[in-house]
Motif scaffolding. Structure first.
Motif, PDB file in Angstrom:
ATOM      1  N   THR A   1      75.885  46.655  56.199  1.00  0.00           N
ATOM      2  CA  THR A   1      76.286  47.096  57.234  1.00  0.00           C
ATOM      3  C   THR A   1      76.674  48.805  57.819  1.00  0.00           C
ATOM      4  OG1 THR A   1      77.874  47.001  55.451  1.00  0.00           O
ATOM      5  CG2 THR A   1      77.795  44.937  57.350  1.00  0.00           C
TER       6      THR A   1
ATOM      7  N   PRO B   1      76.235  59.616  61.716  1.00  0.00           N
ATOM      8  CA  PRO B   1      78.083  60.263  60.921  1.00  0.00           C
ATOM      9  C   PRO B   1      78.255  61.922  61.153  1.00  0.00           C
ATOM     10  CG  PRO B   1      76.710  58.535  59.383  1.00  0.00           C
ATOM     11  CD  PRO B   1      76.260  58.776  60.749  1.00  0.00           C
TER      12      PRO B   1
ATOM     13  N   ARG C   1      75.770  61.228  42.031  1.00  0.00           N
ATOM     14  CA  ARG C   1      74.209  60.229  43.034  1.00  0.00           C
ATOM     15  C   ARG C   1      72.795  61.127  41.929  1.00  0.00           C
ATOM     16  NH1 ARG C   1      75.225  59.156  47.968  1.00  0.00           N
ATOM     17  NH2 ARG C   1      73.400  58.302  47.706  1.00  0.00           N
TER      18      ARG C   1
ATOM     19  N   PRO D   1      66.402  61.364  52.241  1.00  0.00           N
ATOM     20  CA  PRO D   1      66.180  61.675  53.868  1.00  0.00           C
ATOM     21  C   PRO D   1      67.656  63.201  53.609  1.00  0.00           C
ATOM     22  CG  PRO D   1      67.718  59.432  54.166  1.00  0.00           C
ATOM     23  CD  PRO D   1      67.572  60.193  52.320  1.00  0.00           C
TER      24      PRO D   1
ATOM     25  N   LEU E   1      73.578  41.706  51.375  1.00  0.00           N
ATOM     26  CA  LEU E   1      74.591  41.727  50.688  1.00  0.00           C
ATOM     27  C   LEU E   1      76.051  42.830  51.296  1.00  0.00           C
ATOM     28  CD1 LEU E   1      75.790  41.185  47.804  1.00  0.00           C
ATOM     29  CD2 LEU E   1      75.634  43.899  47.173  1.00  0.00           C
TER      30      LEU E   1
ATOM     31  N   TYR F   1      74.779  52.733  57.803  1.00  0.00           N
ATOM     32  CA  TYR F   1      74.001  53.636  58.962  1.00  0.00           C
ATOM     33  C   TYR F   1      72.798  53.184  59.042  1.00  0.00           C
ATOM     34  CZ  TYR F   1      72.723  56.215  62.883  1.00  0.00           C
ATOM     35  OH  TYR F   1      72.017  57.019  64.347  1.00  0.00           O
ATOM     36  N   ILE F   2      71.803  53.068  58.032  1.00  0.00           N
ATOM     37  CA  ILE F   2      70.707  53.044  57.496  1.00  0.00           C
ATOM     38  C   ILE F   2      71.089  52.052  57.465  1.00  0.00           C
ATOM     39  CG2 ILE F   2      69.091  53.742  56.048  1.00  0.00           C
ATOM     40  CD1 ILE F   2      69.654  56.604  55.736  1.00  0.00           C
ATOM     41  N   GLY F   3      71.510  51.170  57.070  1.00  0.00           N
ATOM     42  CA  GLY F   3      71.639  49.381  56.530  1.00  0.00           C
ATOM     43  C   GLY F   3      71.647  48.734  57.610  1.00  0.00           C
TER      44      GLY F   3
ATOM     45  N   THR G   1      81.525  52.912  42.860  1.00  0.00           N
ATOM     46  CA  THR G   1      80.435  52.059  43.867  1.00  0.00           C
ATOM     47  C   THR G   1      78.799  52.690  43.120  1.00  0.00           C
ATOM     48  OG1 THR G   1      81.593  51.407  45.328  1.00  0.00           O
ATOM     49  CG2 THR G   1      79.536  52.219  46.287  1.00  0.00           C
TER      50      THR G   1
ATOM     51  N   ASP H   1      79.824  42.795  46.413  1.00  0.00           N
ATOM     52  CA  ASP H   1      80.162  43.932  46.236  1.00  0.00           C
ATOM     53  C   ASP H   1      79.310  44.257  44.909  1.00  0.00           C
ATOM     54  OD1 ASP H   1      82.018  46.132  44.938  1.00  0.00           O
ATOM     55  OD2 ASP H   1      83.449  45.385  46.623  1.00  0.00           O
TER      56      ASP H   1
ATOM     57  N   THR I   1      79.557  57.510  50.779  1.00  0.00           N
ATOM     58  CA  THR I   1      79.408  59.043  50.953  1.00  0.00           C
ATOM     59  C   THR I   1      79.307  60.142  51.627  1.00  0.00           C
ATOM     60  OG1 THR I   1      78.580  57.965  53.026  1.00  0.00           O
ATOM     61  CG2 THR I   1      76.483  58.085  52.268  1.00  0.00           C
TER      62      THR I   1
ATOM     63  N   LEU J   1      70.544  62.691  58.793  1.00  0.00           N
ATOM     64  CA  LEU J   1      70.371  61.946  60.024  1.00  0.00           C
ATOM     65  C   LEU J   1      70.835  62.182  61.620  1.00  0.00           C
ATOM     66  CD1 LEU J   1      69.403  60.225  57.847  1.00  0.00           C
ATOM     67  CD2 LEU J   1      70.221  58.389  58.814  1.00  0.00           C
TER      68      LEU J   1
ATOM     69  N   HIS K   1      82.773  59.899  53.703  1.00  0.00           N
ATOM     70  CA  HIS K   1      83.861  59.158  52.991  1.00  0.00           C
ATOM     71  C   HIS K   1      84.958  59.981  52.361  1.00  0.00           C
ATOM     72  CE1 HIS K   1      81.315  56.285  55.128  1.00  0.00           C
ATOM     73  NE2 HIS K   1      82.196  56.204  55.568  1.00  0.00           N
TER      74      HIS K   1
ATOM     75  N   ARG L   1      83.475  41.138  59.350  1.00  0.00           N
ATOM     76  CA  ARG L   1      82.534  42.054  59.561  1.00  0.00           C
ATOM     77  C   ARG L   1      81.545  42.700  59.907  1.00  0.00           C
ATOM     78  NH1 ARG L   1      82.132  47.149  57.499  1.00  0.00           N
ATOM     79  NH2 ARG L   1      81.316  48.857  58.853  1.00  0.00           N
TER      80      ARG L   1
END
Ligand SMILES: NC(=O)c1ccc[n+]([C@@H]2O[C@H](COP(=O)([O-])OP(=O)(O)OC[C@H]3O[C@@H](n4cnc5c(N)ncnc54)[C@H](OP(=O)(O)O)[C@@H]3O)[C@@H](O)[C@H]2O)c1
Length: 299
Positions: free
Chosen positions: A8, A157, A129, A148, A29, A10-12, A89, A51, A75, A151, A78, A35
Motif C-alpha cells: 500500500t 512523498p 535501516r 534508490p 501483505l 508509494y513504491i508498493g 517495523t 503485520d 520511512t 523519488l 513519517h 484500505r
C-alpha cells in the motif's frame, strides 16, 4: 509466487500496478485490508492481512512463496506513532519476515532500502535501516538490495512535502544552505529496476544496487525546478541544518503529520547520489529526467 510487503506504500502501489498490468497475480501483505482494497486492484491480487510485527500472520503470508519484495518500512518522512516505530517495523519486522521466509523455504528476498544506508548510533533511524540490510545479507537466503535516491512521480512523498512547503510558507528554508545533492529517480523507473531484478536472479543475487536519475540536483536546484514548475517565486533562506533540526523536533512534537521529521534530517547529512549512468549500465535503460518530467506533467 511473489509476496510484496509494503504494497500500500508509494513504491508498493506502483509495483503492484505494473505486475497486474503484466498479467501477474502477486500476493500482498497489508495491515488494513479494507484500505488496501480502496487503493489497490483487490480482485487482481491475493490479499493477506497481516503485520510484519505479527509472526503468526507472516507464517500464512509466506506459505508457497518463492520470492519476497520487502518494502514494508516506516520511512524517515513519517513521524513515529502508535504501532509505527522505526526500530519495531524496520528491524524487528524485517527479522520476523526473514525468519518466516526461511522456515517456509522462500528462496529470495529483494529489499527496497534507501541510498546512503550506513551504520549509525545504536537506536537511530539510520542504524535500523542498516540492520535491516545486514540481517538479510546474513540470512543465508538469496538477496538483492535496491537503494534508490529520492523519488519523483505523481504524489511522491519527498516532492509533495516540498510543494506543500512552497504553497504554505512565504520563505523556503534551504536546509544546510541548499547544497546537499540529490539524484531524483522516477517511481516507474524504480519499478522497472525491481522487475528486472526479479527476472534475473542469477545476475542480481548478492548485489546492492544504488540507483538514481540521470542528473544531480542540489537541494537549491530541486526547489528551483519546483518553483519553475509551479510558476511561483519565494524567498529562499539558507538555514543551518542544526536549526532546521530543532524546527523538525518542534513540528514533530505538535503536529500529527509534520512536513519535516528529525529522522528525515538524516537525508541532508550526505549527498544522495550515485553513478549517473548506473541504471543504464546495470539495467539497460536511461531513467527519466526530473526536470523534463516536471515540465511535462507539473507537480
Ligand atoms: N518514496 C521514496 O521517495 C523513497 C526513496 C528511496 C527509498 N525508498 C525506500 O523504499 C521503501 C518503500 O518506501 P515507500 O515510499 O513505498 O514507503 P511508504 O509509502 O511509507 O509505505 C510503507 C509501506 O510499509 C507498510 N508497513 C509499515 N509498517 C508495516 C508493518 N509493521 N507491517 C506491514 N506493513 C507495514 C505500510 O503499510 P500501511 O499502508 O498499513 O501503513 C506501507 O504499505 C522504503 O524502504 C523506503 O525507505 C523510498
Amino acid at each position: 509466487m511473489i509476496l510484496i510487503t509494503g504494497a500500500t506504500g508509494y513504491i508498493g502501489r506502483h509495483l503492484v500496478a505494473r505486475m497486474v498490468a503484466q498479467g501477474e497475480r502477486p500476493r500482498i501483505l497489508v495491515r488494513d485490508a479494507k484500505r488496501a482494497a480502496e487503493i489497490l486492484p483487490a480482485d487482481k491480487v491475493e490479499l493477506v492481512q497481516g503485520d510484519t510485527l505479527d509472526p503468526k500472520a507472516l507464517k500464512g503470508a509466506v506459505k508457497g512463496v518463492d520470492t519476497i519484495v520487502h518494502a514494508a518500512f516506516i520511512t524517515a518522512d513519517h513521524k513515529e506513532s502508535a504501532g509505527n516505530h522505526y526500530e519495531d517495523t524496520n528491524v524487528r519486522g524485517t527479522g520476523n519476515l526473514i525468519r518466516a521466509a526461511k522456515e517456509a523455504g522462500v528462496k529470495r528476498i529483494v529489499e527496497i532500502s534507501g541510498l546512503g544506508t550506513k551504520q549509525d548510533k545504536p537506536g537511530s533511524y539510520m542504524q535500523g535501516r542498516y540492520l535491516a540490510e545486514q540481517m538479510l545479507k546474513d540470512s543465508g537466503l538469496d538477496w538483492t538490495i535496491i537503494q534508490p535516491s529520492v523519488l519523483f512521480g505523481k504524489d511522491a512523498p519527498f516532492i509533495k512535502g516540498l510543494t506543500d512547503l512552497i504553497r504554505t510558507a512565504p520563505v523556503v528554508p534551504l536546509i544546510g544552505g541548499g547544497k546537499t545533492m540529490f539524484q531524483p529517480i522516477y517511481v516507474e523507473d524504480v519499478v522497472t529496476v525491481i522487475m528486472k531484478v526479479l527476472e534475473d536472479p542469477a545476475r542480481t543475487n548478492g548485489k546492492i544496487y544504488t540507483i538514481g536519475g540521470p542528473e544531480y540536483y542540489s537541494f537549491r536546484q530541486v526547489i528551483d525546478v519546483l518553483l519553475d514548475t509551479m510558476h511561483a517565486s519565494r524567498i529562499k533562506a539558507p538555514a543551518p541544518t542544526a536549526l532546521v533540526g530543532i524546527g523538525a523536533a518542534v513540528m514533530e512534537a505538535v503536529l500529527p503529520k509534520p512536513p519535516l521529521t528529525k529522522a528525515a534530517m538524516t537525508l541532508f547529512s550526505f549527498d544522495n547520489t550515485t553513478d549517473k549512468r548506473g541504471v543504464e549500465r546495470d539495467f539497460g535503460f536511461v531513467p527519466v529526467s526530473f526536470r523534463e518530467y516536471m515540465q511535462k506533467h507539473g507537480v
